[in-house]
Every structure is written in structure tokens, then in C-alpha cells.
Design an enzyme around this catalytic site. Structure first.
Site, PDB file in Angstrom:
ATOM      1  N   ASP A 153      28.991 -49.250  15.220  1.00 28.75           N
ATOM      2  CA  ASP A 153      28.218 -50.079  16.153  1.00 28.75           C
ATOM      3  C   ASP A 153      26.967 -50.657  15.504  1.00 28.75           C
ATOM      4  O   ASP A 153      26.550 -50.224  14.433  1.00 28.75           O
ATOM      5  CB  ASP A 153      27.789 -49.222  17.353  1.00 28.75           C
ATOM      6  CG  ASP A 153      28.841 -49.229  18.434  1.00 28.75           C
ATOM      7  OD1 ASP A 153      29.772 -50.049  18.355  1.00 28.75           O
ATOM      8  OD2 ASP A 153      28.733 -48.402  19.355  1.00 28.75           O
ATOM      9  N   TYR A 166      30.769 -37.462  10.227  1.00 32.58           N
ATOM     10  CA  TYR A 166      29.588 -38.204  10.678  1.00 32.58           C
ATOM     11  C   TYR A 166      28.376 -37.292  10.595  1.00 32.58           C
ATOM     12  O   TYR A 166      28.481 -36.078  10.796  1.00 32.58           O
ATOM     13  CB  TYR A 166      29.750 -38.649  12.138  1.00 32.58           C
ATOM     14  CG  TYR A 166      30.617 -39.868  12.340  1.00 32.58           C
ATOM     15  CD1 TYR A 166      30.082 -41.139  12.265  1.00 32.58           C
ATOM     16  CD2 TYR A 166      31.973 -39.731  12.634  1.00 32.58           C
ATOM     17  CE1 TYR A 166      30.873 -42.259  12.470  1.00 32.58           C
ATOM     18  CE2 TYR A 166      32.778 -40.850  12.836  1.00 32.58           C
ATOM     19  CZ  TYR A 166      32.213 -42.113  12.762  1.00 32.58           C
ATOM     20  OH  TYR A 166      32.991 -43.232  12.967  1.00 32.58           O
TER      21      TYR A 166
END
Lengths: 257, 257
Positions: free
Chosen positions: B53, B111
Site C-alpha cells: 500500500d 513482514y
């Protein structure tokens, strides 16, 4: 009136420099704006230890200002931080007496210059280091830097755009080392004061010594010749950090301007 | 045609996200532009392991593309890095056979989410961490996170803006620790795949557990209730880094989409 001293850090990326300019936003303008909000409209002059150029950062710039009310140092810090943008941080606020002056009572300053000495530039360091993908001989660079320790005329390392006449400064520390974890080559300079672009010209010249483009006694020679045109390029601003400003115990006979 | 795999890092601050969008610049668009220059005008499709994003960063995003000429991996890396902006870095280029697909052959991903757990935000971290100036109980947070290890339906932790129907994912690692040097609280997540906003909703919810706003068994309960509205807020993008993408040895029976 109450005089406050504040230690501030800032990311200089998005500013034209510390000082108010007509061509863009400055750290000083943001400080003025924040103080104006705190005082509901008063203009409070802010004085810093010195300017920093566009793109130059600070870990420990020092300012002072006179505030019309007697507020707590914690309250002042919190208020300023809530009003300042995220790229300016007030780290510490202290009440000082009127003899303290952020610029006139400076005893010395420490600057750091960070170089990314890797083949490719780390995207997360592009705003905070100079990217220099060439082999550097750190021993030669340190030997060269040893020559600037002491009191010298630094005309060769001063931008010709300055109006200061006295180019004599005392450098007390000039170190270069490699940080193996970060793959950075870091310069540390301490002295009683530095001329306009002095650190950046010293770094630009010392990198050429490290590359083998200039002999190891080059800084010594440049001190003697007193000619900016013979020194190396001005290293770019984003690697430079005003790290700390030192103040003396108000012995005015030793004031450094 | 020659297929190349590349590991890339990027600072997502100035992009609308990985994927091409009409409302601004994207990582993908920059890659397309660079490849177009390398091929003197050809459009070369680029496929990534997945989107990130706006404002989300990558230390190790993986892409693949088919190149019309047989160029060396070092040459491809150098050419791309010279054509890409400074906030995108090609770290590694590898020749792969056509069975390799950056998205379809992903085995898993790691992540990292970074939180600045200090009273004031460090100006140099504002683009790379979430600023969270509140006391956090790391033991409670880790206990809570242990409940997501394994294969679960993560509907509660998925943005309702997704069109994916299968919300079952396997999480193999979910750690939180405090880095005393950097004053950061870091989350590490590994799994076979993550839903849209899943890490950020997990972080937002786990921070509320750390603050004492939710009980320590909350993640367990949320897995059961399968309702996004009962989970915590989506943590902001700038703390999130796609750290690494894992690929299997081409055992297609285990493909994870």
C-alpha cells in the site's frame, strides 16, 4: 520576560534551511509559527546557535527565546511539540538567565557527516547520507585530518559567499571511522566554530584524499595556500548533522562569535 | 525471452503503493519506465510477489520480468539502478526459468512493523515507524500473538475492501520485541500469505492489548468471531516493511496464491 533555551532536532530535507527565507519554508519560520500559537498571536523572536543550510539536519541545534509568561519547561516542550510538524522535535527545554545567548555564548559545536560507502544507495538513507560508492583509504583520510587539529586560517575551506573576515578557527576533533554495521563512513568534527560550508568542503576534499586523487598532506597544504579554489568540492548537504552545541559557564572573556 | 527475478527495496513514502494507479506515481510504474529505457521503448510487464500500500516500504520485494535480450544479471542490476530513482533499489538480479513466477510460486513472506515507543517522535523516524508514545506490556502482546500461530480464518483481520473469499492463512511466526538501542518495538510476522491489511490490523489490535485496552486472549477470540468490526484499528502504513519473500523449490502441489 522569561528566557528559555531549547535543544531541537530536525530533518532538514523539506526546508530551505534553518533561517527564514523568501523562497520556502524554514525551521525558524515553523518555530515562530508555533510560538505565535502558544501566545495567541505574539511574534516571539527565536535565536539559534547558527544557521544550517537547506537539506542539512540537526540532532542538537540550540535556540533561545524570551517568553512573556512563566511556563514550566515540560509544558513549553509539550506545547511546542504538539504545534511543530513531525520533522522538528524539541528534545529539551531549560530556563536560563538573560546572560545566556544561543549564538553569542557558544563555546563549540560538534558536526557529524555520514557517507554511505556501498555500491548502491540504500533507499532509506538517501536523505541522510552522501552516497559514495568508491573505495576509501580510511587511514590516509585520518592522517590527513590530523593536520587540521589546532588553530588555523581555514580560508581554503570557506565558501566565497561568506562576508566573515576572520577565517581563523580552532578545531579540537576531526575523526573519520567506518561503522561496519551500517556500512557508513562517519566524520566527526568539533571546534570552537566553523566557517560557511567548512565541514562540507573538508569532507569533499578528504574523500578525494581517500580516493587517492589528492596526496595525504593535502589539508596541510590547503591551510597554507588559503585559496578556496584549490580545495575539493563542497559535499552535499544531506550527509551533514549539527550534532551538539557546547556552552561555557558564562566566561565572557572567551566568547566565540 | 529470458526471465529475470529481482529483489528490490523501496521507500514507499512518495508512492501511491506498489501497483500502478491513476492517482499518482507507483513503484511498478518506475520499474516499467526503467525497463522501457533499457529496451529503447518496449513495454515489459513486471510481476511482483504482491502489492504494497501507499507509504508501505520494502526491504525485499520480489519481482520478475521477461527480457527480450540475454543480459548479465550484474548488467541488468546496474542498468536498472542507474535508471530508477534513489528511493527504489535493485539489490539482486537472478536468471530464473519460466516456471518461476514472482506471485504464484511464493512460499511465504516476512513482514516487519516498527513502532517508535518514545514520548516524542524522532524526526528521522517519522516516515519509517508508527509513533506510539504509550506504555506497552510486551509480555502480554507476545502471549496474545502466540494465538495466531497456525492455520486460521483471519476474517477479523482483513480489510472489508478485499474481494478474496478464502480468508484462511497459516502464520508461522509472530514475534514482538523491544530494541533497547533504537527504542523501537518491532513486530515480525511470517506466514504463507497475508490478507489485505492483515498485518496492520494485527498490529493495531495487539497495541491495544499492550495498552491494556483489550484482554490478552483477544486475538484468539477475534479468530473465532470472524468480524473485522470487532478488531482494532488498522495501524498506519509507514511502520510496515515487506522484509522478505520466500520461494519453494517448484513443488507446484503446494502453490500458495
Amino acid at each position: 520576560m522569561n528566557r528559555y533555551k531549547a535543544i531541537i532536532a530536525y530533518d532538514g530535507t523539506n526546508y530551505v534551511g534553518y533561517q527564514v527565507q523568501t523562497n520556502g519554508n524554514s525551521i525558524q519560520a515553523e518555530l515562530n509559527k508555533a510560538l505565535k500559537k502558544m501566545t495567541k498571536g505574539m511574534y516571539i523572536p527565536v535565536c539559534a546557535s547558527g544557521r544550517t543550510d537547506s537539506g542539512v539536519h540537526a540532532n542538537g541545534q540550540v535556540i533561545h527565546f524570551d517568553y512573556p509568561a512563566d511556563i514550566s519547561t515540560e509544558g513549553a516542550k509539550r506545547a511546542l511539540n504538539s504545534l511543530l510538524p513531525d520533522d522538528i522535535l524539541v528534545k529539551e527545554v531549560e530556563k536560563v538567565d538573560e546572560d545566556f545567548h544561543a549564538r553569542y555564548t557558544v563555546k563549540g559545536k560538534r558536526y557529524i557527516y555520514r557517507v554511505s560507502n556501498t555500491q548502491a544507495i540504500d533507499p532509506f538513507k538517501r536523505l541522510y547520507t552522501l552516497h559514495h560508492p568508491y573505495r576509501l583509504d580510511l587511514d590516509k583520510m585520518q592522517t590527513a585530518l590530523n593536520a587540521i587539529i589546532g588553530t588555523h586560517d581555514f580560508t581554503s575551506f570557506c565558501s566565497t559567499k561568506t562576508d566573515k573576515e576572520d577565517k581563523v578557527r580552532t578545531v579540537t576533533k576531526a575523526l573519520v571511522y567506518r561503522d561496519e554495521t551500517s556500512h557508513e563512513v562517519c566524520f566527526i568534527f568539533e571546534g570552537n566554530g566553523f566557517l560557511y560550508n567548512m565541514i562540507r568542503i573538508l569532507v569533499g576534499t578528504t574523500l578525494q584524499i581517500g580516493n587517492g586523487l589528492r596526496p595525504v598532506n593535502e589539508l596541510e597544504r590547503l591551510i597554507v595556500v588559503k585559496n578556496r579554489n584549490e580545495a575539493g568540492p563542497t559535499a552535499p548537504p544531506q550527509g551533514l548533522f549539527l550534532d551538539e552545541v557546547f556552552y561555557q559557564e558564562l566566561d565572557k572573556s572567551k566568547l566565540v562569535q
